[in-house]
Motif scaffolding. Structure first.
Motif, mmCIF file in Angstrom:
data_model
loop_
_atom_site.group_PDB
_atom_site.id
_atom_site.type_symbol
_atom_site.label_atom_id
_atom_site.label_comp_id
_atom_site.label_asym_id
_atom_site.label_seq_id
_atom_site.Cartn_x
_atom_site.Cartn_y
_atom_site.Cartn_z
ATOM 1 N N GLU A 156 -32.149 -88.437 14.046
ATOM 2 C CA GLU A 156 -33.350 -87.535 13.672
ATOM 3 C C GLU A 156 -32.876 -86.020 14.049
ATOM 4 O OE1 GLU A 156 -37.858 -87.596 15.082
ATOM 5 O OE2 GLU A 156 -37.028 -89.632 14.549
ATOM 6 N N HIS A 213 -38.383 -74.571 15.733
ATOM 7 C CA HIS A 213 -39.652 -75.317 16.264
ATOM 8 C C HIS A 213 -39.006 -76.133 17.520
ATOM 9 C CE1 HIS A 213 -42.699 -78.381 16.027
ATOM 10 N NE2 HIS A 213 -41.735 -79.352 16.473
ATOM 11 N N THR A 217 -40.284 -75.963 21.186
ATOM 12 C CA THR A 217 -40.580 -76.986 22.209
ATOM 13 C C THR A 217 -39.804 -77.056 23.422
ATOM 14 O OG1 THR A 217 -40.765 -78.085 19.987
ATOM 15 C CG2 THR A 217 -40.737 -79.321 22.169
ATOM 16 N N ARG A 218 -38.437 -76.945 23.491
ATOM 17 C CA ARG A 218 -37.734 -77.147 24.842
ATOM 18 C C ARG A 218 -38.033 -76.054 25.660
ATOM 19 N NH1 ARG A 218 -33.294 -81.288 23.880
ATOM 20 N NH2 ARG A 218 -33.755 -82.132 21.952
ATOM 21 N N HIS A 220 -40.536 -74.085 25.935
ATOM 22 C CA HIS A 220 -41.947 -73.893 26.066
ATOM 23 C C HIS A 220 -42.122 -73.615 27.423
ATOM 24 C CE1 HIS A 220 -46.271 -73.495 24.896
ATOM 25 N NE2 HIS A 220 -46.403 -74.113 25.973
ATOM 26 N N ARG B 4 -41.949 -82.998 14.421
ATOM 27 C CA ARG B 4 -42.755 -83.937 15.295
ATOM 28 C C ARG B 4 -43.876 -83.052 16.139
ATOM 29 N NH1 ARG B 4 -42.164 -88.868 14.253
ATOM 30 N NH2 ARG B 4 -40.084 -89.400 13.630
ATOM 31 N N TRP B 6 -45.953 -82.319 19.237
ATOM 32 C CA TRP B 6 -45.635 -82.566 20.914
ATOM 33 C C TRP B 6 -46.602 -81.742 21.623
ATOM 34 C CZ3 TRP B 6 -44.763 -78.120 23.635
ATOM 35 C CH2 TRP B 6 -44.613 -76.827 22.992
ATOM 36 N N ARG B 8 -47.170 -80.529 26.013
ATOM 37 C CA ARG B 8 -46.573 -80.413 27.286
ATOM 38 C C ARG B 8 -47.166 -81.289 28.256
ATOM 39 N NH1 ARG B 8 -47.227 -74.705 29.651
ATOM 40 N NH2 ARG B 8 -48.511 -75.846 31.118
ATOM 41 N N ARG B 62 -40.097 -86.656 26.525
ATOM 42 C CA ARG B 62 -39.044 -86.037 26.379
ATOM 43 C C ARG B 62 -38.813 -84.945 27.510
ATOM 44 N NH1 ARG B 62 -36.952 -84.409 20.848
ATOM 45 N NH2 ARG B 62 -35.065 -84.419 21.941
ATOM 46 N N ARG B 63 -37.610 -84.591 27.779
ATOM 47 C CA ARG B 63 -37.306 -83.339 28.617
ATOM 48 C C ARG B 63 -36.987 -81.954 27.965
ATOM 49 N NH1 ARG B 63 -33.287 -86.304 32.589
ATOM 50 N NH2 ARG B 63 -32.148 -86.838 30.756
ATOM 51 N N TYR B 69 -42.356 -82.968 27.977
ATOM 52 C CA TYR B 69 -43.557 -83.164 26.976
ATOM 53 C C TYR B 69 -43.633 -84.399 26.257
ATOM 54 C CZ TYR B 69 -39.396 -81.634 24.023
ATOM 55 O OH TYR B 69 -38.197 -81.595 23.284
ATOM 56 N N GLN B 71 -43.958 -86.370 22.780
ATOM 57 C CA GLN B 71 -43.877 -86.217 21.265
ATOM 58 C C GLN B 71 -44.269 -87.300 20.703
ATOM 59 O OE1 GLN B 71 -39.571 -86.106 20.077
ATOM 60 N NE2 GLN B 71 -39.940 -83.988 19.105
ATOM 61 N N ARG B 96 -35.311 -93.216 24.401
ATOM 62 C CA ARG B 96 -36.669 -92.951 23.803
ATOM 63 C C ARG B 96 -37.350 -94.397 23.512
ATOM 64 N NH1 ARG B 96 -34.935 -88.348 20.699
ATOM 65 N NH2 ARG B 96 -33.955 -87.801 22.647
#
Lengths: 221, 456
Positions: A156, A213, A217-218, A220, B4, B6, B8, B62-63, B69, B71, B96
């Protein structure tokens, strides 16, 4: 249902003795509401100890190589063999610990292989073979490898986009080497740099939104 | 290409991945005993239906660099026959998977949840819907389908607030809304109230006493030792009433007494402390199925007056009631929000946060003897209500604890512990049966002796 006279309890299941006091049980056996789950020795702990010990040994052997610097000439062949073994073991450990995330493994692999080869070059009286050949070839090959992996196992996008980005960035390093004049033959570095730039451009053009994106996300806060 | 959704993990939930260990995987189980052997095919259908209605449960953990967070994912849950130990680990880094599982064994259905996803109340909503959907399929002709009732005795308006939600426009919006940390959903309300009682929560004055902690030998493969005592709820209620205490605190006092009688290391003036979670939805209306609770610590020092079970229970009750007020909990909630918004806390990288949080968790654990959790009396939608007998509640434990849940007039206490020793449960059961209560025991085999020959 069975009963324990000592505890004045009714006991469900097929226990022979009371689970609380170990006393005798009387009465009819009824099926237990819990399955009996056999003991399973966790391999995880063994693996963890093995990995940590191995990493320690590899680190020590790399450090030990430093001490032999003066006698480099005599140790030439022996040193190469030993560094080769240690490096192989390092790669195996990384492959095992990162087996669930191939994209991450590739980044680790490139970083480790590049670092070890530069170190190796340094130990065997620097002649620049690592930055001239090994690092560009490893980087270029990993980019190609990543593209194939992503196709073959249908990852993915979110799972590989950050790590493929990192791989591509690592692939830009040989251009820096070229600019600094560290390399003897410019062809491998030039090919690797060109490949990286091509992939980075493609990635941003086709998947720019997804990259942003995923980074948002990572990172944030 | 799929982007996706997500969200936190909030500070309060971050503690669970950080404090997770081999001994305590931070998993809890809610279960129900049916009056017939479970039909796995129907349960699977019911699970699929319920899963659709709980977007939060689609999440994987997830990290990130600074936070964990949740997801959204495309994974589908599968009902499985129970083959693992109670509260077996669910979340594993880099793997996952969904953060819950549904298991069945004979007449029982179990829902196991990784605590970072949801708390007991949130999970009970899921299980209630699951049982409702299952029973509608199994007993379709038996009773008319009526409006579902999700009522949960100690939290009577939680359901009401959940119902008020508008029909979600899409799965994505639904996920984001449901997955928003509960603390933040009440933040607005907290802000409107203004800075009432700013400042720190009062600490009991004086130096904290050394708290008695239990020791024991670990189970051979670090599985949770689970023992379950069932009894008529009315009898226990009557017993507690006679002593003038609420059932939870009465049982806590009984737990202290059982330990005091069986642990040789206890001395005459030992201090015992218990942590008791309170459902914050009772005080701050929130529709979030995420973690939304605070724990209150109550303690009793023996040898300083009346140490009878009734007196201890009343003392604990008094301390608990003082803390379990909207004002005291509101102060705590505001502090939580402040900590979460505190800029230096944000920029600490996640691995460092993990270390800090697990250190905080370790320090907290040192000041506790046991933990107690009571989900109260559960009412299920018809026709599930008539076909479910006992319900049960177990939490993976780093120290001995019990979790209580009542259904169909049966109170079930799920004792869990990382140790093989069961003396405190034996004493607890004897105290109850000594008071004329009919107790039955169900246990999962845990020690090498108990499992000898199994799976050989």
């Amino acid at each position: 249902m069975r009963a324990c006279a000592d505890c004045s309890l009714r006991v469900e299941g097929d226990w022979k003795r009371c689970p609380l006091c170990g006393g005798d049980l009387r009465g009819a056996v009824v099926p237990s509401p819990y399955p009996a789950v056999p003991l399973r020795y966790s391999r995880r702990r063994v693996l963890r100890v093995l990995v940590l010990c191995s990493l320690g040994v590899i680190l020590l052997s790399f450090l030990a190589q430093l001490l032999f610097r003066r006698d480099a000439e005599d140790l030439g062949a022996l040193r190469s063999v030993w560094l080769g073994i240690a490096t192989t073991w390092l790669v195996v450990l990384m492959a095992v610990s990162k087996r669930r995330n191939l994209a991450k493994f590739i980044v680790y692999l490139v970083a480790a292989a590049a670092a070890v080869s530069v170190y190796w070059d340094y130990l065997t009286q620097w002649s620049g073979w690592s930055v001239t050949y090994v690092v560009p070839i490893v980087c270029a090959a990993s980019i190609a490898g990543l593209l194939i992996t992503v196709r073959v196992i249908r990852m993915e996008l979110a799972d590989y986009v950050v790590y493929s980005g990192l791989t591509v960035l690592l692939g830009l390093a040989p251009i820096v080497f070229l600019a600094l004049g560290w390399v003897g033959t410019p062809i491998p570095s030039a090919i690797c740099g060109a490949l990286s730039i091509a992939v980075v451009t493609l990635l941003l053009a086709l998947r720019g939104g997804a990259v942003r994106h995923e980074l948002a996300t990572r990172l944030h806060l | 290409m799929k982007r996706r959704h997500w969200v936190r993990l909030d500070n309060a939930s971050n503690i669970f991945p950080a404090a997770r260990s081999d001994v305590d995987p931070k998993v809890f189980r809610l279960g129900a005993e049916l009056d017939h052997l479970v039909d796995p095919a129907l349960l699977q259908e019911a699970l699929e239906e319920t899963f659709e209605r709980f977007p939060l449960y689609h999440a994987v953990l997830r990290r990130g660099v600074f936070w964990y967070y949740l997801q959204d994912s495309d994974l589908r849950p599968q009902v499985v026959a129970e083959t693992e130990q109670v509260c077996a680990p669910i979340y594993q880094p880099d793997r996952r998977t969904l953060l819950f599982r549904v298991v069945h064994h004979r007449r029982r259905v179990g829902l196991e949840v990784f605590h970072a996803l949801s708390d007991g109340t949130g999970a009970l909503w899921f299980l209630t819907d699951l049982l409702g959907a299952y029973a509608r399929r199994r007993f379709a002709g038996e009773a008319p389908v009526v409006e579902e009732v999700h009522e949960l005795a100690p939290d009577s308006f939680a359901h009401y607030f959940r119902r008020r939600q508008p029909v979600p426009a899409s799965h994505e919006e639904d996920f984001t809304r449901e997955a928003t940390p509960a603390v933040l959903t009440v933040e607005e309300a907290a802000r409107e109230e203004g800075p009432v009682g700013e400042g720190r929560a009062r600490r009991p004055s004086g130096r904290r006493r050394r708290v008695h902690r239990l020791r024991g030998s670990r189970t051979p493969d670090h599985r949770t030792r689970a023992l379950e005592l069932s009894m008529p709820a009315a009898d226990v209620l009557a017993l507690a009433k006679a002593e003038g205490a609420a059932p939870t605190m009465y049982l806590t006092a009984l737990f202290f007494e059982a330990i005091r009688r069986t642990d040789a290391r206890v001395h005459a003036r030992s201090t015992f402390a218990a942590s008791v979670p309170v459902n914050l939805r009772q005080f701050f209306p929130s529709t979030s199925a995420r973690n939304f609770f605070a724990t209150i610590r109550v303690e009793h020092t023996y040898g300083r007056g009346d140490d009878s079970i009734g007196a201890v229970a009343r003392g604990l009750q008094e301390a608990f009631s003082a803390e379990a007020t909207e004002e005291a909990l509101g102060r705590r909630l505001r502090r939580l929000i402040r900590v979460e918004r505190f800029p230096p806390a944000r920029i600490v990288p996640r691995p460092l946060k993990d270390l800090l949080l697990s250190a905080i968790n370790y320090a907290n654990n040192r000041s506790l003897t046991v933990a107690i959790s009571n989900l109260g009396r559960v009412t299920l939608p018809s026709p599930a209500q008539d076909h479910v007998g006992r319900m049960l509640f177990l939490v993976s434990a780093v120290r001995p604890q019990f979790c209580a849940i009542t259904h169909g007039g049966q109170l079930t206490l799920g004792f869990t512990s990382p140790f093989v020793e069961t003396a405190h449960v034996r004493e607890f059961a004897r105290l109850l049966s000594g008071a004329g209560i009919e107790v039955s025991l169900a246990a999962a085999r845990s020690t090498e002796e108990e499992l000898a020959g199994v799976g050989a």
